[in-house]
Design a protein around this motif. Structure first.
Motif, PDB file in Angstrom:
ATOM      1  N   PHE A  53      48.355  49.619  41.371  1.00 48.79           N
ATOM      2  CA  PHE A  53      47.829  48.292  41.026  1.00 48.79           C
ATOM      3  C   PHE A  53      48.932  47.257  40.833  1.00 48.79           C
ATOM      4  O   PHE A  53      48.729  46.072  41.095  1.00 48.79           O
ATOM      5  N   LEU A  54      50.125  47.678  40.396  1.00 47.07           N
ATOM      6  CA  LEU A  54      51.210  46.711  40.231  1.00 47.07           C
ATOM      7  C   LEU A  54      51.688  46.187  41.578  1.00 47.07           C
ATOM      8  O   LEU A  54      52.279  45.116  41.666  1.00 47.07           O
ATOM      9  N   LEU A  55      51.439  46.941  42.631  1.00 49.20           N
ATOM     10  CA  LEU A  55      51.821  46.494  43.969  1.00 49.20           C
ATOM     11  C   LEU A  55      50.658  45.788  44.664  1.00 49.20           C
ATOM     12  O   LEU A  55      50.771  44.643  45.099  1.00 49.20           O
ATOM     13  N   ILE A  56      49.530  46.461  44.751  1.00 52.21           N
ATOM     14  CA  ILE A  56      48.437  45.958  45.596  1.00 52.21           C
ATOM     15  C   ILE A  56      47.747  44.746  44.997  1.00 52.21           C
ATOM     16  O   ILE A  56      47.450  43.790  45.713  1.00 52.21           O
ATOM     17  N   LEU A  57      47.498  44.760  43.690  1.00 50.30           N
ATOM     18  CA  LEU A  57      46.741  43.634  43.117  1.00 50.30           C
ATOM     19  C   LEU A  57      47.495  42.301  43.244  1.00 50.30           C
ATOM     20  O   LEU A  57      46.940  41.336  43.789  1.00 50.30           O
ATOM     21  N   ALA A  59      49.904  41.564  45.295  1.00 48.91           N
ATOM     22  CA  ALA A  59      50.107  41.287  46.726  1.00 48.91           C
ATOM     23  C   ALA A  59      48.826  40.757  47.362  1.00 48.91           C
ATOM     24  O   ALA A  59      48.856  39.812  48.156  1.00 48.91           O
ATOM     25  N   PHE A  60      47.681  41.354  46.982  1.00 52.25           N
ATOM     26  CA  PHE A  60      46.408  40.877  47.526  1.00 52.25           C
ATOM     27  C   PHE A  60      46.115  39.453  47.057  1.00 52.25           C
ATOM     28  O   PHE A  60      45.717  38.585  47.851  1.00 52.25           O
ATOM     29  N   LEU A  61      46.289  39.187  45.755  1.00 47.04           N
ATOM     30  CA  LEU A  61      46.003  37.845  45.227  1.00 47.04           C
ATOM     31  C   LEU A  61      46.898  36.797  45.898  1.00 47.04           C
ATOM     32  O   LEU A  61      46.446  35.693  46.225  1.00 47.04           O
ATOM     33  N   LEU A  62      48.159  37.149  46.133  1.00 50.39           N
ATOM     34  CA  LEU A  62      49.084  36.213  46.781  1.00 50.39           C
ATOM     35  C   LEU A  62      48.702  35.962  48.238  1.00 50.39           C
ATOM     36  O   LEU A  62      48.655  34.816  48.696  1.00 50.39           O
ATOM     37  N   THR A  63      48.425  37.040  48.974  1.00 51.77           N
ATOM     38  CA  THR A  63      48.114  36.870  50.402  1.00 51.77           C
ATOM     39  C   THR A  63      46.768  36.174  50.608  1.00 51.77           C
ATOM     40  O   THR A  63      46.626  35.356  51.518  1.00 51.77           O
ATOM     41  N   ALA A  64      45.790  36.474  49.750  1.00 51.41           N
ATOM     42  CA  ALA A  64      44.485  35.799  49.883  1.00 51.41           C
ATOM     43  C   ALA A  64      44.635  34.306  49.559  1.00 51.41           C
ATOM     44  O   ALA A  64      44.033  33.455  50.230  1.00 51.41           O
ATOM     45  N   THR A  65      45.439  34.001  48.540  1.00 52.53           N
ATOM     46  CA  THR A  65      45.678  32.589  48.202  1.00 52.53           C
ATOM     47  C   THR A  65      46.414  31.884  49.341  1.00 52.53           C
ATOM     48  O   THR A  65      46.067  30.752  49.726  1.00 52.53           O
ATOM     49  N   ALA A  66      47.422  32.551  49.898  1.00 52.04           N
ATOM     50  CA  ALA A  66      48.188  31.949  51.002  1.00 52.04           C
ATOM     51  C   ALA A  66      47.299  31.746  52.222  1.00 52.04           C
ATOM     52  O   ALA A  66      47.376  30.705  52.900  1.00 52.04           O
ATOM     53  N   ALA A  67      46.421  32.733  52.482  1.00 46.93           N
ATOM     54  CA  ALA A  67      45.527  32.619  53.644  1.00 46.93           C
ATOM     55  C   ALA A  67      44.571  31.445  53.479  1.00 46.93           C
ATOM     56  O   ALA A  67      44.343  30.663  54.410  1.00 46.93           O
ATOM     57  N   GLY A  68      44.011  31.301  52.271  1.00 48.48           N
ATOM     58  CA  GLY A  68      43.118  30.167  52.010  1.00 48.48           C
ATOM     59  C   GLY A  68      43.854  28.842  52.097  1.00 48.48           C
ATOM     60  O   GLY A  68      43.321  27.855  52.624  1.00 48.48           O
ATOM     61  N   TYR A  69      45.075  28.824  51.615  1.00 48.12           N
ATOM     62  CA  TYR A  69      45.877  27.588  51.650  1.00 48.12           C
ATOM     63  C   TYR A  69      46.073  27.098  53.085  1.00 48.12           C
ATOM     64  O   TYR A  69      45.928  25.903  53.370  1.00 48.12           O
ATOM     65  N   LEU A  70      46.373  28.026  53.982  1.00 53.52           N
ATOM     66  CA  LEU A  70      46.645  27.647  55.383  1.00 53.52           C
ATOM     67  C   LEU A  70      45.440  26.947  56.015  1.00 53.52           C
ATOM     68  O   LEU A  70      45.595  25.999  56.795  1.00 53.52           O
ATOM     69  N   SER A  71      44.236  27.437  55.683  1.00 54.31           N
ATOM     70  CA  SER A  71      43.052  26.814  56.284  1.00 54.31           C
ATOM     71  C   SER A  71      42.636  25.533  55.572  1.00 54.31           C
ATOM     72  O   SER A  71      42.181  24.585  56.198  1.00 54.31           O
ATOM     73  N   LEU A 172      41.125  38.740  56.511  1.00 52.12           N
ATOM     74  CA  LEU A 172      42.268  39.532  56.981  1.00 52.12           C
ATOM     75  C   LEU A 172      43.134  39.977  55.803  1.00 52.12           C
ATOM     76  O   LEU A 172      43.600  41.126  55.754  1.00 52.12           O
ATOM     77  N   ALA A 173      43.337  39.059  54.842  1.00 48.26           N
ATOM     78  CA  ALA A 173      44.141  39.402  53.661  1.00 48.26           C
ATOM     79  C   ALA A 173      43.501  40.562  52.891  1.00 48.26           C
ATOM     80  O   ALA A 173      44.196  41.401  52.321  1.00 48.26           O
ATOM     81  N   TYR A 174      42.163  40.606  52.862  1.00 45.68           N
ATOM     82  CA  TYR A 174      41.448  41.693  52.175  1.00 45.68           C
ATOM     83  C   TYR A 174      41.621  43.004  52.944  1.00 45.68           C
ATOM     84  O   TYR A 174      41.954  44.050  52.371  1.00 45.68           O
ATOM     85  N   LEU A 175      41.399  42.930  54.272  1.00 45.35           N
ATOM     86  CA  LEU A 175      41.416  44.150  55.088  1.00 45.35           C
ATOM     87  C   LEU A 175      42.799  44.805  55.101  1.00 45.35           C
ATOM     88  O   LEU A 175      42.911  46.026  55.118  1.00 45.35           O
ATOM     89  N   VAL A 176      43.847  43.978  55.089  1.00 43.79           N
ATOM     90  CA  VAL A 176      45.210  44.530  55.112  1.00 43.79           C
ATOM     91  C   VAL A 176      45.441  45.454  53.924  1.00 43.79           C
ATOM     92  O   VAL A 176      46.055  46.511  54.055  1.00 43.79           O
ATOM     93  N   TRP A 177      44.895  45.070  52.751  1.00 47.36           N
ATOM     94  CA  TRP A 177      45.155  45.860  51.545  1.00 47.36           C
ATOM     95  C   TRP A 177      44.183  47.021  51.369  1.00 47.36           C
ATOM     96  O   TRP A 177      44.208  47.716  50.353  1.00 47.36           O
ATOM     97  N   LEU A 178      43.331  47.223  52.372  1.00 53.79           N
ATOM     98  CA  LEU A 178      42.540  48.469  52.403  1.00 53.79           C
ATOM     99  C   LEU A 178      43.288  49.581  53.129  1.00 53.79           C
ATOM    100  O   LEU A 178      42.987  50.758  52.971  1.00 53.79           O
ATOM    101  N   VAL A 179      44.266  49.172  53.938  1.00 51.86           N
ATOM    102  CA  VAL A 179      44.982  50.157  54.768  1.00 51.86           C
ATOM    103  C   VAL A 179      45.637  51.257  53.928  1.00 51.86           C
ATOM    104  O   VAL A 179      45.519  52.448  54.271  1.00 51.86           O
ATOM    105  N   PRO A 180      46.330  50.918  52.815  1.00 48.60           N
ATOM    106  CA  PRO A 180      46.947  52.012  52.037  1.00 48.60           C
ATOM    107  C   PRO A 180      45.936  53.048  51.555  1.00 48.60           C
ATOM    108  O   PRO A 180      46.235  54.250  51.539  1.00 48.60           O
ATOM    109  N   TYR A 181      44.734  52.613  51.171  1.00 42.31           N
ATOM    110  CA  TYR A 181      43.710  53.563  50.708  1.00 42.31           C
ATOM    111  C   TYR A 181      43.200  54.414  51.873  1.00 42.31           C
ATOM    112  O   TYR A 181      43.064  55.632  51.760  1.00 42.31           O
ATOM    113  N   ALA A 182      42.904  53.739  52.998  1.00 35.93           N
ATOM    114  CA  ALA A 182      42.357  54.468  54.142  1.00 35.93           C
ATOM    115  C   ALA A 182      43.386  55.447  54.703  1.00 35.93           C
ATOM    116  O   ALA A 182      43.043  56.556  55.115  1.00 35.93           O
ATOM    117  N   ALA A 183      44.657  55.044  54.693  1.00 34.17           N
ATOM    118  CA  ALA A 183      45.698  55.898  55.277  1.00 34.17           C
ATOM    119  C   ALA A 183      45.995  57.120  54.417  1.00 34.17           C
ATOM    120  O   ALA A 183      46.344  58.184  54.933  1.00 34.17           O
TER     121      ALA A 183
END
Ligand SMILES: [Zn+2]
Length: 314
Positions: A53-57, A59-71, A172-183
């Motif tokens: 959680f110290l890594l994924i949470l 990282a997810f909040l940052l990437t989702a915020t960055a993704a929303g910012y771009l649009s 996309l930001a959400y799906l990327v952070w599912l990869v560690p769990y699925a892998a």
């Protein structure tokens, strides 16, 4: 919690503090709900397990915020776009996690929900958790997209391309952070309630007593735990259909990829139980050795000791 207040008559009278009662209830209800079962929390980018959680949470909040910012940058100034995207992401996280935590504590037999932390349930594979993993993450994905659609609509975003970017980027930001769990197979995390952990689920204390009773007070001749199970099978103390579930701790099977067998003290194999030092451990679950129901000592194989004149247990 109680406090003393002076009533109108001048007497001291106890009065309960309502918020304190609510706080205690909020703490006790989840604990009581989880005490009787295995509690399961689905791994999502918003609810990672312990160790991730110290890594994924963040990282997810940052990437989702960055993704929303771009649009949103097309419709707002940089500062407003950044704040709007952060607000959408934070709102999603709090609402989604709140729903998940409520689901996991809604009654005394709570269904799987969401929470941060807890050990990964490595032992429960896709067959057990696949539907839950897909279902909760589909809901999370839909909620994240909906929360990011609100500022896009307020900003009067125009055009299919602009809207596609506004919805696809956080997705996309959400799906990327599912990869560690699925892998890795970390589909869910959780724990065992107190009563489940205490139960352990093996009948070996009784089975060993039965065997010793039927064999003149002698322990089985077995050099490993697997051999012990075979001996009990041959002597029809256990049935063949029960072999697999008796081999390993049922609680540890949920959390471990490779489950260690129970401890069997082969040093005393074939010996008379009455000749063994009373406190010598004969059998033990290696995952929770401190619990008395998970340990068999020589003195627990009691019939031979009573035959030597020792008083029977009350
Ligand atoms: Zn156990």
């Amino acid at each position: 919690m109680r406090t003393l207040v002076v009533s109108g008559s001048g007497r001291c009278a106890p009065r309960a503090i309502p918020w304190a009662r609510l706080l205690v209830a909020a703490c006790l209800v989840p604990a009581a709900a989880h005490a009787h079962g295995l509690y399961v929390f689905v791994s999502t980018p918003a609810s990672p397990p312990h160790g991730l959680f110290l890594l994924i949470l963040p990282a997810f909040l940052l990437t989702a915020t960055a993704a929303g910012y771009l649009s949103l940058r097309r419709s707002f100034s940089a500062a407003v776009a950044l704040l709007s995207s952060f607000a959408a992401t934070a709102t999603f996280w709090m609402v989604f996690l709140g729903i998940g935590e409520a689901a996991a504590t809604m009654n005394t037999a709570p269904p799987p929900g969401l929470a941060i932390g807890h050990k990964v349930l490595w032992g429960l594979g896709w067959d057990s958790l696949g539907d839950l993993f897909l279902g909760w993450n589909a809901a999370g994905l839909a909620l994240l997209v909906a929360s990011h659609a609100v500022p896009a609509a307020i900003g009067k975003l125009r055009g299919l391309k602009a809207w596609s970017l506004a919805l696809a980027a956080p997705m996309l930001a959400y799906l990327v952070w599912l990869v560690p769990y699925a892998a890795t197979g970390a589909y869910a995390h959780g724990g065992a309630g107190g009563y489940v952990w205490r139960g352990c689920g093996h009948p070996f204390p009784i089975l060993l007593c039965l065997y010793v009773d039927e064999h003149a007070g002698r322990l089985p001749r077995a050099t490993t735990f697997d051999e012990l199970v075979d001996v009990l099978l041959e002597n029809e103390v256990i049935e063949a259909g029960d072999r697999d579930k008796l081999m390993r701790c049922r609680v540890a099977r949920c959390f471990e990829r490779e489950v260690r067998p129970y401890f069997w003290n082969a040093r005393w194999a074939g010996c008379e139980a009455g000749d063994i030092p009373p406190d010598e451990i004969i059998f033990q679950c290696t995952y929770h050795p401190t619990h008395t129901q998970s340990t068999v000592r020589a003195k627990d194989l009691c019939p031979p000791r009573r035959a030597q004149g020792e008083p029977a247990a009350p």
